[in-house]
Write a protein that holds these residues in place. Sequence first.
Motif, mmCIF file in Angstrom:
data_model
loop_
_atom_site.group_PDB
_atom_site.id
_atom_site.type_symbol
_atom_site.label_atom_id
_atom_site.label_comp_id
_atom_site.label_asym_id
_atom_site.label_seq_id
_atom_site.Cartn_x
_atom_site.Cartn_y
_atom_site.Cartn_z
ATOM 1 N N GLN A 196 29.521 38.031 41.599
ATOM 2 C CA GLN A 196 30.528 37.171 40.980
ATOM 3 C C GLN A 196 29.952 36.568 39.693
ATOM 4 O O GLN A 196 29.284 35.535 39.728
ATOM 5 N N ARG B 94 35.187 38.212 41.128
ATOM 6 C CA ARG B 94 34.445 38.823 42.224
ATOM 7 C C ARG B 94 34.440 40.338 42.091
ATOM 8 O O ARG B 94 35.490 40.984 42.006
ATOM 9 N N TYR C 269 30.227 34.377 36.320
ATOM 10 C CA TYR C 269 31.051 33.216 35.997
ATOM 11 C C TYR C 269 30.576 32.584 34.698
ATOM 12 O O TYR C 269 29.435 32.783 34.260
ATOM 13 N N ASN D 258 40.747 38.485 42.984
ATOM 14 C CA ASN D 258 39.298 38.343 42.830
ATOM 15 C C ASN D 258 38.909 37.264 41.824
ATOM 16 O O ASN D 258 37.717 37.068 41.563
#
Length: 440
Positions: free
Chosen positions: A333, A328, A335, A299
């Motif tokens: 998700q 993920r 980041y 992920n």
Amino acid sequence: MPTRPLPGVEHSRPARGLMLAGVAVVALGAHADVVAASWSSPALSLHGFGTLGVVRSDQDDADVVSNTYLQPNGAGHTRRWDFGVDSKLGGQLNADFGDGWSAVVQVVTKHRYDNSWTPEIEWANVKYQLTPGLSLRGGRTVSPIFMLSDTANVGYANPWVRGPQELYGMVPITNLDGIDLAWNTDIGQATNVFQASFGSNTFDAVDGLRIAGKNSWILSNTLEYSFVAVRVGYLRVDLTFDGNDLDPLTDGLAGLGDSLATAGFPVAGQRAMALARRYDIDDTPFEIFSAGLRLTPGNWLLLAEWARGSDAGLIPKTHAGYVTVGYRLRQLQPYVTFAKLDSQTHAPQAIPTGGLPAPQATAADAANSGLAAALQTAAPSQQSLALGLRWDALNAVAVKFEYQHVDLESDSTGRFGNVQPAFQPGGDADLFSVTVDFVF
């Protein structure tokens, strides 16, 4: 896009531009249906993509823009909230003629240099598949300079709201008129893709600037194995900048050099002429070396790129890079991205004013000050930290939220556009962006 306008936000131009692009996409689709109904070949398909986005900046004397060459204004000084920085709409028509022949036309509308939203042809090329692993294209193709150049306009295909401008802002050219060759080979369980492009491009930019790139060579090689992809690239182009403030600056230096030499001051005259030649951008060679890495184990996502650009007239040597890490969690998700851009500038040898009469000394001082200001504007240095979240809310629809903090070097305007006279180099800015990316 909200049904109720936010205070200080312009809606009319983005709305007209997106509607115009929508008409273009529908027209492409109607044409595809008509042709498909009357021909058994070629096989036609229509695809579309777009982004609806809004960004807020707390910078009062400059604007956040997607590219300093291509957008005249954005969020910050012009308006606190802006819908034009990231919003765009595109349509792509593919035709398969069989026997290895195919073609593609892509039309995109976004906020342009002249404040319009006129749709433009981004791609228009014919492809011939010589062998299963070797293909040749002619026409207008993508400029594959960086790792995600192919999807620069397709926000849904990218992890961020917008590509890190520290690196992706180095080259405003997104397409090339010419030819390109792609060679795909298998090396054991790995896949290697080599691409070579040659061509030219000329386009208008902000403030009356016209940029021409001739004899452009772009070479890249990408090796993929399992969850690892490694890419290296090289660009060489002969650049010409016409108009804007550059021509008056270099022409003025050359004219001053002539007048000083004629008036009997050869040293000052030769210095002015040398500066005019040094900082002019007229068929000036420019190079970029780049490298990229993408890791997608499980992920996790790790994406990193680095690039080094040569100097070309007023354009200084630059180093840029970023690292993005994401994870993920089903439809989510989160980041984080850290990016940095360094420009290596050197103070020019000023025109000496000692011994010059008052009028010539005043002119030389003005030329020295103008050159110093131009070099400061042309040498962006900054770093940024972005925290973002991608939410795949629906099939083929992603909503992204991003907060970005930008720190400018003490003598730099960074990647901001529409810089005002009151702007103080250095400092920082906080940006908040929301986008809805979709494909169909």
